[in-house]
Design a protein around this motif. Structure first.
Motif, mmCIF file in Angstrom:
data_model
loop_
_atom_site.group_PDB
_atom_site.id
_atom_site.type_symbol
_atom_site.label_atom_id
_atom_site.label_comp_id
_atom_site.label_asym_id
_atom_site.label_seq_id
_atom_site.Cartn_x
_atom_site.Cartn_y
_atom_site.Cartn_z
ATOM 1 N N TRP A 170 -17.218 -6.715 -5.024
ATOM 2 C CA TRP A 170 -17.189 -7.071 -6.617
ATOM 3 C C TRP A 170 -15.992 -7.714 -6.903
ATOM 4 O O TRP A 170 -16.198 -8.637 -7.672
ATOM 5 C CB TRP A 170 -17.367 -5.598 -7.486
ATOM 6 C CG TRP A 170 -18.863 -5.281 -7.940
ATOM 7 C CD1 TRP A 170 -19.537 -4.355 -7.526
ATOM 8 C CD2 TRP A 170 -19.570 -6.033 -8.491
ATOM 9 N NE1 TRP A 170 -20.654 -4.379 -7.890
ATOM 10 C CE2 TRP A 170 -20.744 -5.608 -8.490
ATOM 11 C CE3 TRP A 170 -19.594 -7.437 -9.240
ATOM 12 C CZ2 TRP A 170 -21.930 -6.133 -9.233
ATOM 13 C CZ3 TRP A 170 -20.807 -8.047 -9.999
ATOM 14 C CH2 TRP A 170 -21.985 -7.501 -9.951
ATOM 15 N N GLU A 171 -15.012 -7.584 -6.165
ATOM 16 C CA GLU A 171 -13.685 -8.423 -6.127
ATOM 17 C C GLU A 171 -14.144 -9.799 -5.830
ATOM 18 O O GLU A 171 -13.684 -10.794 -6.389
ATOM 19 C CB GLU A 171 -12.444 -7.695 -5.666
ATOM 20 C CG GLU A 171 -12.007 -6.399 -6.292
ATOM 21 C CD GLU A 171 -11.012 -5.664 -5.286
ATOM 22 O OE1 GLU A 171 -10.225 -5.007 -5.651
ATOM 23 O OE2 GLU A 171 -11.134 -5.945 -3.978
ATOM 24 N N HIS A 172 -14.889 -9.856 -4.806
ATOM 25 C CA HIS A 172 -15.231 -11.084 -4.252
ATOM 26 C C HIS A 172 -16.168 -11.683 -5.353
ATOM 27 O O HIS A 172 -15.943 -13.172 -5.480
ATOM 28 C CB HIS A 172 -15.881 -10.935 -2.964
ATOM 29 C CG HIS A 172 -16.395 -12.128 -2.171
ATOM 30 N ND1 HIS A 172 -15.571 -13.183 -1.758
ATOM 31 C CD2 HIS A 172 -17.760 -12.524 -1.980
ATOM 32 C CE1 HIS A 172 -16.175 -14.005 -1.043
ATOM 33 N NE2 HIS A 172 -17.412 -13.737 -1.045
ATOM 34 N N LEU A 173 -16.823 -11.118 -5.859
ATOM 35 C CA LEU A 173 -17.984 -11.753 -6.780
ATOM 36 C C LEU A 173 -17.171 -12.211 -8.200
ATOM 37 O O LEU A 173 -17.392 -13.275 -8.736
ATOM 38 C CB LEU A 173 -18.878 -10.973 -7.154
ATOM 39 C CG LEU A 173 -20.232 -10.760 -6.294
ATOM 40 C CD1 LEU A 173 -20.948 -9.223 -6.420
ATOM 41 C CD2 LEU A 173 -20.969 -11.788 -5.986
ATOM 42 N N ALA A 174 -16.284 -11.279 -8.528
ATOM 43 C CA ALA A 174 -15.546 -11.450 -9.648
ATOM 44 C C ALA A 174 -14.734 -12.857 -9.618
ATOM 45 O O ALA A 174 -14.406 -13.764 -10.624
ATOM 46 C CB ALA A 174 -14.363 -10.536 -10.190
ATOM 47 N N ARG A 175 -13.957 -13.014 -8.523
ATOM 48 C CA ARG A 175 -13.141 -14.290 -8.150
ATOM 49 C C ARG A 175 -14.195 -15.537 -8.369
ATOM 50 O O ARG A 175 -13.475 -16.586 -8.846
ATOM 51 C CB ARG A 175 -12.553 -14.270 -6.855
ATOM 52 C CG ARG A 175 -11.463 -13.181 -6.624
ATOM 53 C CD ARG A 175 -10.789 -13.272 -5.154
ATOM 54 N NE ARG A 175 -10.037 -12.181 -5.206
ATOM 55 C CZ ARG A 175 -10.488 -10.945 -4.263
ATOM 56 N NH1 ARG A 175 -11.416 -10.987 -3.664
ATOM 57 N NH2 ARG A 175 -9.506 -10.150 -4.207
ATOM 58 N N HIS A 176 -15.225 -15.023 -8.106
ATOM 59 C CA HIS A 176 -15.913 -16.353 -7.743
ATOM 60 C C HIS A 176 -16.558 -16.837 -9.274
ATOM 61 O O HIS A 176 -16.754 -18.291 -9.487
ATOM 62 C CB HIS A 176 -17.153 -16.493 -6.880
ATOM 63 C CG HIS A 176 -18.039 -17.311 -6.659
ATOM 64 N ND1 HIS A 176 -17.773 -18.511 -5.440
ATOM 65 C CD2 HIS A 176 -19.137 -17.917 -7.094
ATOM 66 C CE1 HIS A 176 -18.740 -19.277 -5.424
ATOM 67 N NE2 HIS A 176 -19.590 -19.046 -6.384
ATOM 68 N N TYR A 177 -16.857 -15.784 -10.210
ATOM 69 C CA TYR A 177 -17.528 -16.128 -11.204
ATOM 70 C C TYR A 177 -16.741 -15.946 -12.552
ATOM 71 O O TYR A 177 -17.230 -16.013 -13.709
ATOM 72 C CB TYR A 177 -18.765 -15.196 -11.590
ATOM 73 C CG TYR A 177 -19.982 -15.627 -10.515
ATOM 74 C CD1 TYR A 177 -20.493 -16.890 -10.870
ATOM 75 C CD2 TYR A 177 -20.193 -15.025 -9.655
ATOM 76 C CE1 TYR A 177 -21.836 -17.338 -9.675
ATOM 77 C CE2 TYR A 177 -21.271 -15.539 -8.513
ATOM 78 C CZ TYR A 177 -21.842 -16.583 -8.981
ATOM 79 O OH TYR A 177 -22.863 -16.935 -7.846
ATOM 80 N N ARG A 178 -15.291 -15.685 -12.266
ATOM 81 C CA ARG A 178 -14.591 -15.132 -13.383
ATOM 82 C C ARG A 178 -14.374 -16.034 -14.477
ATOM 83 O O ARG A 178 -14.078 -15.994 -15.912
ATOM 84 C CB ARG A 178 -13.093 -14.931 -13.004
ATOM 85 C CG ARG A 178 -12.327 -16.195 -12.352
ATOM 86 C CD ARG A 178 -11.089 -15.493 -11.743
ATOM 87 N NE ARG A 178 -10.572 -16.548 -10.967
ATOM 88 C CZ ARG A 178 -9.399 -15.995 -10.008
ATOM 89 N NH1 ARG A 178 -9.027 -15.000 -9.964
ATOM 90 N NH2 ARG A 178 -9.092 -16.972 -9.102
ATOM 91 N N ASP A 179 -14.874 -17.507 -14.221
ATOM 92 C CA ASP A 179 -14.658 -18.491 -15.339
ATOM 93 C C ASP A 179 -15.925 -19.044 -15.849
ATOM 94 O O ASP A 179 -15.845 -20.022 -16.941
ATOM 95 C CB ASP A 179 -13.675 -19.864 -14.645
ATOM 96 C CG ASP A 179 -12.357 -19.420 -14.183
ATOM 97 O OD1 ASP A 179 -11.750 -18.609 -15.071
ATOM 98 O OD2 ASP A 179 -11.867 -20.129 -13.320
ATOM 99 N N ASN A 180 -16.987 -18.107 -15.340
ATOM 100 C CA ASN A 180 -18.317 -18.989 -15.769
ATOM 101 C C ASN A 180 -18.665 -18.154 -17.054
ATOM 102 O O ASN A 180 -19.081 -16.847 -16.873
ATOM 103 C CB ASN A 180 -19.373 -18.636 -14.571
ATOM 104 C CG ASN A 180 -20.614 -19.649 -14.738
ATOM 105 O OD1 ASN A 180 -21.217 -19.599 -15.789
ATOM 106 N ND2 ASN A 180 -21.085 -19.962 -13.826
#
Length: 472
Positions: A170-180
């Motif tokens: 989830w940290e990996h996913l959050a880094r990827h989508y945090r600005d979307n």
């Protein structure tokens, strides 16, 4: 479409967009980045059928087939159709195996984002929000087939390593989508089953803190315990979180308690069931998201003379439920958007290359009642009922085994038919793909493309009518 100027947020008992209430309405894209047996036709669990297909196809053709399958399953044509119904949100179930391997935990596979990004962007183009849902977590967060554990054990709850890996994913996913801002939020665990009822709330506290350290803005959609039906162990709400239930009705499945005719008593039954599940949301004054619900449907090939009348009753159940959600301003995500004819808004044409290829196997699966979901066990009940009765006699406590609503019959079917028999039949399913070349594999995968799918018109009419209701 223009990017929203701000993230969706929780404001009291509503979800808001730029300060204005919004009700999220849509469907789950099950069967795609988290495959399920009843959705696409294989038996058992996803990793088991992938194992057998790899043996039959070899690595190159295996990779080719699944890349094409993921591509065709949801394209721009699907997004355009979905938006045309007035629906505004798609739940995207994912399997952790797209992002890491069990033999290389913590080593993230960037190719996992290839199709997830593509669909998030396609949905955004048509004004559709997405919710990213971890449907299968390392170790299996629930005891059913859709967490892809391969057994009837939710080992996620008894091995800290599985929980640590899930936090890292989830940290990996959050880094990827945090600005979307087109991502409505994250659904950390689908349908958890914590039989102690204390470990789930504690894990939510942990995952909320971990995600917020990277992405402070996105909503978290937190499923209740025991397949999203029980929030009694929850106390203080977490900030900017929407608590979620799943609200399937027994009246929408084979062998219902009685025929649904829309009586006052039947409507009140559904109202009470939903009120019980959502008591915590009312207590904290927060919004509700119904992450899954919806009937299954019969087909002419099922051999039932009154299959159309049965479906009419199930559509009536759906309309009853949507009325309840409208009155309570509940956001919802029906299960599901696409399958091979069981309950999808769209389904693969029976005349497609894929259905024609595996049709004999589908008939065998139905006769053996291998799948759990929406299964009519009538053909095998004479075999299994004596064993269920024997188990009950030998150990009466089995009817109190978690989850209690399953009773002896369901526990037995889960272990013997869904797990053991399902796994054993995976190799038989894979044989249908033997010696297929890339052209043939492309045609099989293309069976799932929108152009090769049938629209379930009555279902879509009902959803369209509700999708156009204004939030108020």
């Amino acid at each position: 479409m223009a990017k929203p100027s701000s993230f969706l947020q929780v404001d009291g008992d509503r979800i808001v967009s730029d300060g204005k209430p919004i009700v999220l309405k849509g469907a789950g894209l099950g069967g795609w980045m988290n495959m399920e047996c009843f959705i696409t036709g294989y038996p058992g669990h996803e990793h088991q059928v992938r194992r057998e297909l790899l043996k039959v196809l070899g690595r190159a053709k295996y990779d080719f087939f699944f890349d094409k399958f993921l591509e065709y399953f949801f394209t721009e044509a699907d997004a355009a159709f979905f938006a045309s119904l007035g629906l505004n949100c798609i739940r995207l179930p994912i399997n952790y195996r797209h992002f890491e391997d069990d033999m290389a935990p913590g080593v993230f596979k960037e190719e996992g984002f290839k199709h997830l990004d593509r669909v998030v962007d396609l949905c955004a183009k048509y004004g559709i929000y997405t919710v990213i849902d971890l449907h299968a977590a390392p170790g299996a967060q629930n005891i059913d087939w859709h967490s892809d554990g391969g057994t009837n054990q939710a080992l996620f709850w008894v091995h800290k390593d599985f929980q640590d890996r899930t936090v890292a994913i989830w940290e990996h996913l959050a880094r990827h989508y945090r600005d979307n801002t087109w991502v409505a939020g994250y659904n950390p665990l689908n349908e958890p089953t914590d039989e102690e009822h204390t470990r789930l709330p504690a894990f939510y506290v942990r995952i909320e803190k971990a995600i917020r350290a990277i992405d402070p803005d996105h909503i978290l959609f937190l499923d209740g315990n025991t397949f999203g039906m029980d929030l009694r162990a929850f106390t203080e709400p977490l900030p900017n979180c929407v608590y979620a239930v799943h609200d399937y009705s027994n009246y929408g499945f084979p062998n219902p308690p009685e025929e649904f005719t829309g009586t006052k008593e039947q409507i009140e039954f559904h109202e009470r069931a939903f009120a019980r599940k959502t008591e915590f949301m009312r207590k904290i004054g927060g919004p509700t998201w119904n992450g899954e619900f919806g009937p299954v449907y019969q087909q002419a090939s099922d051999g039932l003379e009154d299959w159309e009348a049965i479906n009419d009753r199930r559509y009536a159940v759906l309309e009853c439920q949507l009325g309840i959600y409208a009155r309570s301003h509940t956001s919802w995500s029906i299960w599901l958007y696409k399958d091979i004819g069981f309950q999808g808004m769209t389904y693969v044409d029976p005349g497609s290359a894929y259905i024609k290829l595996i049709e004999p196997f589908l008939k065998k699966k139905r006769a053996l009642a291998v799948d759990s979901w929406g299964c009519d066990d009538t053909p095998v009940r004479g075999v299994f009922q004596p064993m269920a009765d024997w188990l009950r006699q030998a150990a009466p406590s089995i009817d109190q085994r978690y989850p209690k609503m399953w009773r002896s019959e369901h526990h037995l079917a889960r272990i013997v038919r869904n797990c053991m028999l399902g796994d054993e039949l995976c190799a038989e399913y894979a044989v249908y793909f033997k010696n297929k070349n890339e052209t043939e594999l492309d045609e099989l995968a293309y069976s799932f493309a929108f152009e090769n799918c049938v629209k379930r018109e009555r279902l879509n009419e009902i959803l369209q009518a509700d999708g156009r209701r204004e939030a108020s």
